[in-house]
Motif scaffolding. Structure first.
Motif, PDB file in Angstrom:
ATOM      1  N   ILE A  43      -9.946  12.337   0.403  1.00  0.00           N
ATOM      2  CA  ILE A  43      -9.570  10.864   1.134  1.00  0.00           C
ATOM      3  C   ILE A  43      -9.204  10.145   1.611  1.00  0.00           C
ATOM      4  CG2 ILE A  43      -7.319  10.116   0.578  1.00  0.00           C
ATOM      5  CD1 ILE A  43      -7.904  10.449  -2.545  1.00  0.00           C
ATOM      6  N   PRO A  44      -9.032  10.993   2.410  1.00  0.00           N
ATOM      7  CA  PRO A  44      -9.585  11.199   4.185  1.00  0.00           C
ATOM      8  C   PRO A  44     -11.316  10.833   4.347  1.00  0.00           C
ATOM      9  CG  PRO A  44      -8.231  12.614   4.754  1.00  0.00           C
ATOM     10  CD  PRO A  44      -8.798  12.877   2.699  1.00  0.00           C
ATOM     11  N   ALA A  73      -7.989   5.292  -1.955  1.00  0.00           N
ATOM     12  CA  ALA A  73      -7.322   6.262  -0.816  1.00  0.00           C
ATOM     13  C   ALA A  73      -6.039   5.637  -0.875  1.00  0.00           C
ATOM     14  CB  ALA A  73      -7.824   6.049   0.405  1.00  0.00           C
ATOM     15  N   ALA A  74      -5.858   4.611  -1.309  1.00  0.00           N
ATOM     16  CA  ALA A  74      -4.047   3.976  -1.457  1.00  0.00           C
ATOM     17  C   ALA A  74      -3.447   4.748  -2.262  1.00  0.00           C
ATOM     18  CB  ALA A  74      -4.255   2.072  -1.089  1.00  0.00           C
ATOM     19  N   LYS A  75      -4.106   4.680  -3.600  1.00  0.00           N
ATOM     20  CA  LYS A  75      -3.408   5.202  -4.640  1.00  0.00           C
ATOM     21  C   LYS A  75      -3.310   6.421  -4.877  1.00  0.00           C
ATOM     22  CE  LYS A  75      -5.451   1.984  -7.819  1.00  0.00           C
ATOM     23  NZ  LYS A  75      -6.508   1.350  -9.138  1.00  0.00           N
ATOM     24  N   GLU A  76      -3.956   7.356  -3.649  1.00  0.00           N
ATOM     25  CA  GLU A  76      -3.035   8.671  -3.277  1.00  0.00           C
ATOM     26  C   GLU A  76      -2.309   8.396  -2.457  1.00  0.00           C
ATOM     27  OE1 GLU A  76      -4.513  11.179  -5.358  1.00  0.00           O
ATOM     28  OE2 GLU A  76      -5.896   9.933  -6.851  1.00  0.00           O
ATOM     29  N   GLY A  77      -1.864   7.684  -2.220  1.00  0.00           N
ATOM     30  CA  GLY A  77      -0.506   7.760  -1.009  1.00  0.00           C
ATOM     31  C   GLY A  77      -0.629   7.648   0.928  1.00  0.00           C
ATOM     32  N   TYR A  78      -2.521   7.426   0.433  1.00  0.00           N
ATOM     33  CA  TYR A  78      -2.586   8.220   2.480  1.00  0.00           C
ATOM     34  C   TYR A  78      -2.734   6.568   3.311  1.00  0.00           C
ATOM     35  CZ  TYR A  78      -6.462   9.338   5.901  1.00  0.00           C
ATOM     36  OH  TYR A  78      -6.728  10.097   6.665  1.00  0.00           O
ATOM     37  N   PRO A  79      -1.824   6.836   4.342  1.00  0.00           N
ATOM     38  CA  PRO A  79      -0.833   5.838   4.428  1.00  0.00           C
ATOM     39  C   PRO A  79      -2.040   4.637   5.657  1.00  0.00           C
ATOM     40  CG  PRO A  79       0.101   7.653   5.270  1.00  0.00           C
ATOM     41  CD  PRO A  79      -0.690   7.879   4.683  1.00  0.00           C
ATOM     42  N   ILE A 111       4.897  -2.032   2.651  1.00  0.00           N
ATOM     43  CA  ILE A 111       6.015  -0.857   2.773  1.00  0.00           C
ATOM     44  C   ILE A 111       5.927   0.554   2.504  1.00  0.00           C
ATOM     45  CG2 ILE A 111       8.622  -0.876   1.509  1.00  0.00           C
ATOM     46  CD1 ILE A 111       8.895  -3.976   0.861  1.00  0.00           C
ATOM     47  N   ARG A 112       5.341   0.242   1.689  1.00  0.00           N
ATOM     48  CA  ARG A 112       4.266   2.077   0.765  1.00  0.00           C
ATOM     49  C   ARG A 112       3.348   2.116   2.274  1.00  0.00           C
ATOM     50  NH1 ARG A 112       1.362   2.142  -4.388  1.00  0.00           N
ATOM     51  NH2 ARG A 112       1.304   4.724  -3.527  1.00  0.00           N
ATOM     52  N   ALA A 113       3.336   2.187   3.226  1.00  0.00           N
ATOM     53  CA  ALA A 113       2.481   2.926   4.237  1.00  0.00           C
ATOM     54  C   ALA A 113       3.637   2.835   5.571  1.00  0.00           C
ATOM     55  CB  ALA A 113       1.418   1.790   4.766  1.00  0.00           C
ATOM     56  N   ALA A 114       4.659   1.398   5.811  1.00  0.00           N
ATOM     57  CA  ALA A 114       5.473   1.868   6.680  1.00  0.00           C
ATOM     58  C   ALA A 114       6.536   3.247   6.092  1.00  0.00           C
ATOM     59  CB  ALA A 114       6.165   0.566   6.559  1.00  0.00           C
ATOM     60  N   ARG A 115       6.987   2.801   5.419  1.00  0.00           N
ATOM     61  CA  ARG A 115       7.629   4.119   4.644  1.00  0.00           C
ATOM     62  C   ARG A 115       6.871   6.202   5.040  1.00  0.00           C
ATOM     63  NH1 ARG A 115      10.478   1.636  -1.007  1.00  0.00           N
ATOM     64  NH2 ARG A 115      11.947   0.463   0.534  1.00  0.00           N
ATOM     65  N   HIS A 116       5.295   6.043   4.889  1.00  0.00           N
ATOM     66  CA  HIS A 116       4.834   6.613   5.205  1.00  0.00           C
ATOM     67  C   HIS A 116       4.753   7.871   6.465  1.00  0.00           C
ATOM     68  CE1 HIS A 116       3.378   6.622   0.696  1.00  0.00           C
ATOM     69  NE2 HIS A 116       4.487   7.599   0.723  1.00  0.00           N
ATOM     70  N   GLY A 117       5.334   6.476   7.542  1.00  0.00           N
ATOM     71  CA  GLY A 117       4.724   6.620   8.966  1.00  0.00           C
ATOM     72  C   GLY A 117       4.088   6.041   9.217  1.00  0.00           C
ATOM     73  N   ASN A 118       3.355   5.229   9.182  1.00  0.00           N
ATOM     74  CA  ASN A 118       1.788   4.596   9.518  1.00  0.00           C
ATOM     75  C   ASN A 118       2.852   3.089  10.402  1.00  0.00           C
ATOM     76  OD1 ASN A 118      -0.384   1.807   9.172  1.00  0.00           O
ATOM     77  ND2 ASN A 118      -1.458   3.898   9.541  1.00  0.00           N
ATOM     78  N   PRO A 119       2.242   3.565  11.401  1.00  0.00           N
ATOM     79  CA  PRO A 119       2.985   1.474  12.720  1.00  0.00           C
ATOM     80  C   PRO A 119       2.117   1.184  12.555  1.00  0.00           C
ATOM     81  CG  PRO A 119       1.530   3.703  13.820  1.00  0.00           C
ATOM     82  CD  PRO A 119       1.721   4.858  12.076  1.00  0.00           C
ATOM     83  N   GLY A 120       0.775   0.503  12.309  1.00  0.00           N
ATOM     84  CA  GLY A 120       0.266  -0.634  12.321  1.00  0.00           C
ATOM     85  C   GLY A 120       0.954  -0.781  10.642  1.00  0.00           C
ATOM     86  N   ALA A 121       0.609  -0.698   9.639  1.00  0.00           N
ATOM     87  CA  ALA A 121       1.801  -1.475   8.533  1.00  0.00           C
ATOM     88  C   ALA A 121       3.409  -1.378   8.879  1.00  0.00           C
ATOM     89  CB  ALA A 121       1.880  -0.327   7.773  1.00  0.00           C
TER      90      ALA A 121
END
Length: 214
Positions: A43-44, A73-79, A111-121
């Motif tokens: 994924i990375p 990659a997003a569908k696998e939850g990569y922020p 929202i998904r990325a933000a909840r996974h801790g991604n600062p840009g999102a």
């Protein structure tokens, strides 16, 4: 979280080619291995291939390929990929044909990325809650996510600081108290090691160097 120990080591060692010194940086040298790892489903590497395609790093610029790999990659939850998908849905200048302009879809992925801790999102989401673009205006949510972006970012995040301060002027003390409680709860969980791609890649590089020296 993603991939085997061998995949993490192989990918980790490529870090300087993308984020090293000007002498170390060599996108084209890394792309062959990144493509191989992406084909295997790492994924990375899939995200990195999307990133390289978006910006033309070692590969021809291709928005369709970028969006496709971000979505995989997003569908696998990569922020960072979730944020990348959102950016494409939000962007309509410069023009691209990778997807439609869809602010509502962008908000969903932010929202998904933000909840996974991604600062840009988190920062982008705060800006949307302030402007009401793609979502109803909500300065309390803007204050929360801008504050989280400031906290989660690996460097000083001035844009997030601006949004945080703007949102703070629009809410009362009771609202700030509610946000503070939510912020403290999130702060205990975030960011994850993998919330921000460049930070995670550096961690894998450091671990890979340790493995190599054994």
């Amino acid at each position: 979280m993603w991939g085997s120990a061998n995949e993490k080591q192989e990918f980790g060692l490529l870090y300087p080619y993308f984020y090293g010194t000007s002498e170390e940086r060599n996108y084209a040298k890394a792309i062959k291995t990144i493509k191989k790892l992406a084909i295997s489903g790492y994924i990375p590497a899939i995200f990195t291939l999307g990133f390289a395609s978006e910006f033309g790093h070692g590969i021809r610029k291709n928005d369709n390929m970028a969006f496709e790999n971000y979505m995989r990659a997003a569908k696998e939850g990569y922020p960072s990929a979730e944020c990348g998908v959102a950016n494409y849905y939000m962007r309509y200048r410069p023009k691209h044909n990778a997807c439609e302009h869809n602010p509502q879809a962008a908000v969903k992925w932010y929202i998904r990325a933000a909840r996974h801790g991604n600062p840009g999102a988190q920062c982008n989401l705060a800006g949307l809650y302030l402007s009401g673009h793609g979502v109803e205006k909500d300065p309390e949510e803007a204050y929360l996510w801008a504050s989280m972006a400031v906290y989660c970012s690996s460097i000083r995040f001035r844009s997030a600081e601006v949004y945080r301060d703007q949102a703070a002027e629009l809410i009362d003390d009771e609202s700030k108290g509610r946000v503070e409680q939510r912020w403290l709860a999130l702060k205990d969980q975030l960011p994850y090691d993998w919330s921000e791609h460049s930070v995670y890649w550096r961690k894998l590089w450091e671990e890979a160097q340790g493995l190599e020296s054994v």
